[in-house]
Design a protein around this motif. Structure first.
Motif, PDB file in Angstrom:
ATOM      1  N   TYR A   1       0.823  -1.217   0.000  1.00 50.96           N
ATOM      2  CA  TYR A   1       0.000   0.000   0.000  1.00 50.96           C
ATOM      3  C   TYR A   1       0.854   1.264   0.000  1.00 50.96           C
ATOM      4  N   PHE A   2       1.982   1.257   0.680  1.00 50.18           N
ATOM      5  CA  PHE A   2       2.891   2.394   0.607  1.00 50.18           C
ATOM      6  C   PHE A   2       3.414   2.567  -0.819  1.00 50.18           C
ATOM      7  N   THR A   3       3.687   1.454  -1.488  1.00 52.97           N
ATOM      8  CA  THR A   3       4.152   1.525  -2.880  1.00 52.97           C
ATOM      9  C   THR A   3       3.065   2.082  -3.785  1.00 52.97           C
ATOM     10  N   ILE A   4       1.822   1.623  -3.599  1.00 51.21           N
ATOM     11  CA  ILE A   4       0.711   2.111  -4.426  1.00 51.21           C
ATOM     12  C   ILE A   4       0.549   3.625  -4.261  1.00 51.21           C
ATOM     13  N   VAL A   5       0.588   4.098  -3.016  1.00 48.20           N
ATOM     14  CA  VAL A   5       0.456   5.539  -2.780  1.00 48.20           C
ATOM     15  C   VAL A   5       1.603   6.303  -3.433  1.00 48.20           C
ATOM     16  N   ALA A   6       2.823   5.797  -3.308  1.00 48.15           N
ATOM     17  CA  ALA A   6       3.976   6.482  -3.896  1.00 48.15           C
ATOM     18  C   ALA A   6       3.894   6.504  -5.415  1.00 48.15           C
ATOM     19  N   MET A   7       3.485   5.392  -6.022  1.00 48.38           N
ATOM     20  CA  MET A   7       3.408   5.340  -7.488  1.00 48.38           C
ATOM     21  C   MET A   7       2.308   6.261  -8.017  1.00 48.38           C
TER      22      MET A   7
ATOM     23  N   PRO B   1      13.213 -12.562  -1.312  1.00 48.76           N
ATOM     24  CA  PRO B   1      13.527 -11.547  -0.290  1.00 48.76           C
ATOM     25  C   PRO B   1      14.391 -12.082   0.841  1.00 48.76           C
ATOM     26  N   ALA B   2      14.272 -13.369   1.152  1.00 50.52           N
ATOM     27  CA  ALA B   2      15.057 -13.913   2.259  1.00 50.52           C
ATOM     28  C   ALA B   2      16.545 -13.909   1.954  1.00 50.52           C
ATOM     29  N   PHE B   3      16.924 -14.057   0.697  1.00 46.54           N
ATOM     30  CA  PHE B   3      18.330 -14.123   0.321  1.00 46.54           C
ATOM     31  C   PHE B   3      18.822 -12.839  -0.335  1.00 46.54           C
ATOM     32  N   GLY B   4      18.144 -11.724  -0.088  1.00 52.04           N
ATOM     33  CA  GLY B   4      18.752 -10.450  -0.403  1.00 52.04           C
ATOM     34  C   GLY B   4      18.098  -9.586  -1.442  1.00 52.04           C
ATOM     35  N   ALA B   5      17.025 -10.020  -2.083  1.00 56.95           N
ATOM     36  CA  ALA B   5      16.390  -9.175  -3.095  1.00 56.95           C
ATOM     37  C   ALA B   5      15.738  -7.976  -2.420  1.00 56.95           C
ATOM     38  N   ARG B   6      16.169  -6.774  -2.819  1.00 62.14           N
ATOM     39  CA  ARG B   6      15.617  -5.544  -2.257  1.00 62.14           C
ATOM     40  C   ARG B   6      15.257  -4.566  -3.379  1.00 62.14           C
ATOM     41  N   PRO B   7      14.251  -4.891  -4.183  1.00 62.16           N
ATOM     42  CA  PRO B   7      13.851  -3.938  -5.226  1.00 62.16           C
ATOM     43  C   PRO B   7      13.299  -2.639  -4.651  1.00 62.16           C
ATOM     44  N   GLN B   8      12.891  -2.668  -3.375  1.00 62.81           N
ATOM     45  CA  GLN B   8      12.375  -1.451  -2.748  1.00 62.81           C
ATOM     46  C   GLN B   8      13.450  -0.366  -2.659  1.00 62.81           C
ATOM     47  N   PHE B   9      14.725  -0.761  -2.644  1.00 66.40           N
ATOM     48  CA  PHE B   9      15.813   0.211  -2.582  1.00 66.40           C
ATOM     49  C   PHE B   9      16.566   0.312  -3.910  1.00 66.40           C
ATOM     50  N   ASP B  10      16.483  -0.736  -4.735  1.00 69.92           N
ATOM     51  CA  ASP B  10      17.132  -0.664  -6.049  1.00 69.92           C
ATOM     52  C   ASP B  10      16.353   0.231  -7.003  1.00 69.92           C
ATOM     53  N   HIS B  11      15.055   0.385  -6.737  1.00 67.37           N
ATOM     54  CA  HIS B  11      14.220   1.312  -7.501  1.00 67.37           C
ATOM     55  C   HIS B  11      13.873   2.472  -6.576  1.00 67.37           C
ATOM     56  N   ASP B  12      14.261   3.709  -6.929  1.00 69.18           N
ATOM     57  CA  ASP B  12      14.305   4.800  -5.970  1.00 69.18           C
ATOM     58  C   ASP B  12      13.066   5.684  -5.928  1.00 69.18           C
ATOM     59  N   THR B  13      11.960   5.301  -6.552  1.00 67.39           N
ATOM     60  CA  THR B  13      10.775   6.167  -6.529  1.00 67.39           C
ATOM     61  C   THR B  13      10.214   6.312  -5.123  1.00 67.39           C
ATOM     62  N   GLU B  14      10.070   5.196  -4.398  1.00 64.85           N
ATOM     63  CA  GLU B  14       9.552   5.275  -3.033  1.00 64.85           C
ATOM     64  C   GLU B  14      10.515   6.020  -2.116  1.00 64.85           C
ATOM     65  N   THR B  15      11.832   5.827  -2.339  1.00 64.57           N
ATOM     66  CA  THR B  15      12.817   6.525  -1.511  1.00 64.57           C
ATOM     67  C   THR B  15      12.714   8.036  -1.686  1.00 64.57           C
ATOM     68  N   ASN B  16      12.543   8.481  -2.925  1.00 67.60           N
ATOM     69  CA  ASN B  16      12.416   9.916  -3.178  1.00 67.60           C
ATOM     70  C   ASN B  16      11.076  10.466  -2.699  1.00 67.60           C
ATOM     71  N   PHE B  17      10.030   9.640  -2.733  1.00 66.09           N
ATOM     72  CA  PHE B  17       8.693  10.104  -2.360  1.00 66.09           C
ATOM     73  C   PHE B  17       8.568  10.256  -0.840  1.00 66.09           C
ATOM     74  N   TYR B  18       9.062   9.249  -0.092  1.00 64.11           N
ATOM     75  CA  TYR B  18       8.902   9.260   1.364  1.00 64.11           C
ATOM     76  C   TYR B  18      10.135   9.789   2.113  1.00 64.11           C
ATOM     77  N   ASN B  19      11.260   9.885   1.487  1.00 59.77           N
ATOM     78  CA  ASN B  19      12.624  10.076   2.007  1.00 59.77           C
ATOM     79  C   ASN B  19      13.143   8.744   2.560  1.00 59.77           C
ATOM     80  N   PHE B  20      14.456   8.611   2.565  1.00 64.70           N
ATOM     81  CA  PHE B  20      15.068   7.304   2.812  1.00 64.70           C
ATOM     82  C   PHE B  20      14.745   6.760   4.194  1.00 64.70           C
ATOM     83  N   ASN B  21      14.825   7.573   5.222  1.00 68.12           N
ATOM     84  CA  ASN B  21      14.646   7.078   6.590  1.00 68.12           C
ATOM     85  C   ASN B  21      13.249   6.490   6.806  1.00 68.12           C
TER      86      ASN B  21
END
Length: 597
Positions: free
Chosen positions: A422-428, A546-566
């Motif tokens: 839901y956070f991703t949907i709002v950011a997109m 996700p258990a072995f390291g996949a982090r598309p939430q940080f490799d794709h920066d739209t959510e990071t720019n929308f919410y800020n990194f922290n």
């Protein structure tokens, strides 16, 4: 009035009652005597009521003792968890003066106390046969214990690699960092044996001590899980100083491997194998995390079963037969293989230092593969719902802690992935969803919400349906004379008088041809098994990535720019561990649905 109404007589006119009338009159007198005795003996009534009063007081005392045990064990759990949360949170920040060794000292104390209690419990229940009279047949099923053993063995290997790596730093680091994996290894062995043997126990003696010990076990495993998740999440998403956003993405994956041991380059390893052991136990962390959650769930069920009088006849025994389903497992294996292939390529591209174009292509491939997975799983879940509409099995009326915990964990753990989606949907939507990566990310988030909702309903419905009952064919009894056409009926000498008809099945067994004829599955049963098997494989690949390291939430920066990194890092670090556990718990639940279908 004549007493013998069934047969008219002259009893009253002649003054001499007949025999039936005398019998009825005697019975009436006897009944009156009994009634008068009951009326004239109030002391007896009072005496009979006294045991009821005593039973009531005994029940009140037992209820009070049970509530006292629940309160004390709950206080132990809350305090252990809060102190562990404070230490783990403090060690996650470099500006807080709490080191990893401080957290490990606390964990060593918890592990030792829990081990002592489990060993004492094993010895006490072995010597005292009345300590555990009842067993919850639903608790600790074979697939849950098998998963616990598998994850326990992999966690033991992880601790061995840790010890081998940490020994090289003894000359410049605290010995606590070597002692912790040693104590944890012993704890894993004792706890795995404890749950494999005693997970079904309903303790009847020393109940308050058992409640406190089980709640200590539960909180210890949760603190171990929380510490591992915090350590992994912080090292995965920490922002290095003096680097731009693109460099942050590249360093995010390698930072954990570098800092998972000690995070200090000044302390050099004394042997050359340190780097190998670091990477080895890094990839075994997910199994240790899942082990702690499995153990926590089993400890909670045992805690709920303390003093419980469980039924021994309500459990159905199921046998796993891989021939029950073909299409679902085959399609699921293809899905897992395809997902693993794209995951490996995606991870390799993320760790390389090349241009942004190739990294965007890798992220696009990862998004597309996940969309395919969740779409096919949603379609198969809808097929399962359609079958449930024509399935007339009744719902389970019996309540048990295991079933309630399964449903609670399923719904609660899915909230983590719901939050991220839901956070991703709002950011997109808020950013306009411009570009193919943003559109793919939005589609993936929406489909993930649909898939989670449908799968939760499917699993809960399957867990609450009564198992299919196989109707065994009636045994056909063969006539000894008809089955042997060459023989004539027995002669008058009575030589075959004692011959008894033999059931066909028994006769075949006597001749060595008695193979069990397994009834053919109905189309509803087979379809449900195919759907359950496919969903099971789909959840496995969604757990692996996700258990072995996949982090598309940080490799794709739209959510990071929308919410800020922290803020975005906090959302992911809280939701993702629960989402990972949800997938593994779904695998166990779907396996149970597969067996009961």
């Amino acid at each position: 009035m004549c007493l013998n109404t069934g047969h008219p007589c002259n009893c009253l006119t002649e003054g001499n009652p007949c025999e039936p009338c005398r019998t009825i009159a005697k019975d009436s007198e006897t009944e009156e005597v009994h009634l008068s005795n009951n009326i004239n003996t109030p002391s007896e009534v009072e005496n009979t009521s006294e045991p009821n009063l005593n039973n009531s007081s005994t029940g009140t005392a037992r209820e009070s003792s049970r509530n006292w045990g629940w309160i004390v064990s709950g206080i132990i759990c809350v305090n252990v968890l809060l102190l562990g949360t404070a230490l783990a949170s403090g060690s996650a920040h470099y500006d807080v003066n709490i080191k990893t060794s401080h957290v490990q000292m606390y964990l060593i104390i918890l592990l030792l106390l829990t081990m002592i209690w489990m060993i004492a419990y094993i010895i006490y229940t072995t010597r005292n046969k009345n300590a555990v009279v009842y067993h919850d047949t639903h608790a600790g099923p074979i697939w849950l214990r098998g998963g616990l053993v598998l994850f326990g063995v992999l966690s033991i290997i992880m601790d061995i690699f840790k010890i081998a790596s940490y020994v090289g730093y003894l000359h410049c680091e605290s010995a606590v960092k070597v002692a912790f994996p040693v104590v944890q290894l012993a704890f894993l062995i004792v706890q795995t044996y404890f749950f494999c043997i005693h997970s079904k126990d309903c303790v009847q003696l020393q109940k308050n001590i058992a409640r406190c010990g089980l709640m200590l076990t539960l909180s210890t495993n949760l603190v171990v899980w929380m510490t591992a998740v915090t350590e992994e999440s912080v090292h995965q998403t920490q922002v290095p100083d003096d680097h731009d956003d693109n460099t942050t993405k590249l360093f995010g994956r390698n930072l954990y491997i570098t800092k998972a041991s000690y995070g200090d380059d000044k302390c050099k390893c004394s042997h050359t194998s340190c780097s190998f052991f670091k990477e080895a136990y890094y990839y075994l962390y997910p199994f240790n995390i899942e082990y702690s959650l499995f153990a926590s769930a089993m400890a909670y069920v045992m805690w709920k079963n303390v003093s419980r009088v469980a039924s021994e006849h309500s459990h159905h025994k199921f046998k796993f037969n891989p021939r029950d389903a073909y299409l679902g497992p085959i399609m699921g294996v293809f899905l897992v293989v395809a997902g693993l292939a794209t995951f490996v390529v995606y991870e390799m591209e993320m760790k390389k230092n090349h241009n942004d174009y190739k990294r965007e292509k890798a992220v696009m491939m990862h998004f597309a593969m996940n969309i395919v997975i969740v779409t096919t799983m949603s379609i198969s879940t809808l097929i399962g719902f359609a079958i449930y509409r024509v399935d007339h099995r009744e719902h389970v009326s019996e309540k048990n802690p295991t079933r309630s915990l399964d449903v609670g964990l399923l719904v609660g753990a899915s909230l983590g992935q719901f939050i991220i989606s839901y956070f991703t949907i709002v950011a997109m939507v808020g950013s306009g969803a411009e570009g193919y990566l943003n559109r793919l990310n939005l589609a993936w988030a929406i489909l993930m919400v649909i898939q989670l909702g449908l799968q939760n309903l499917f699993i809960i419905e399957g867990l609450h349906r009564e198992p299919f009952h196989e109707v065994h064919p009636v045994t056909v009894v063969a006539n000894a004379y008809i089955s042997q056409p060459g023989k004539e009926p027995s002669s008058a000498d009575g030589s075959n008088t004692g011959t008894k008809p033999i059931p066909v099945s028994m006769e075949h067994n006597l001749h060595g041809h008695g193979a069990e004829c397994r009834p053919k599955l109905t189309w509803k049963r087979r379809a449900l098994k195919e759907v359950s098997a496919f969903l099971l494989m789909g959840n496995i690949i969604l757990w692996i990535m996700p258990a072995f390291g996949a982090r598309p939430q940080f490799d794709h920066d739209t959510e990071t720019n929308f919410y800020n990194f922290n803020m975005w890092a906090a959302v992911v670090n809280v939701g993702l561990p629960f989402g990972i556990f949800y997938r593994m718990h779904s695998v166990a639940s779907l396996f149970e649905v597969f067996l009961t279908s």
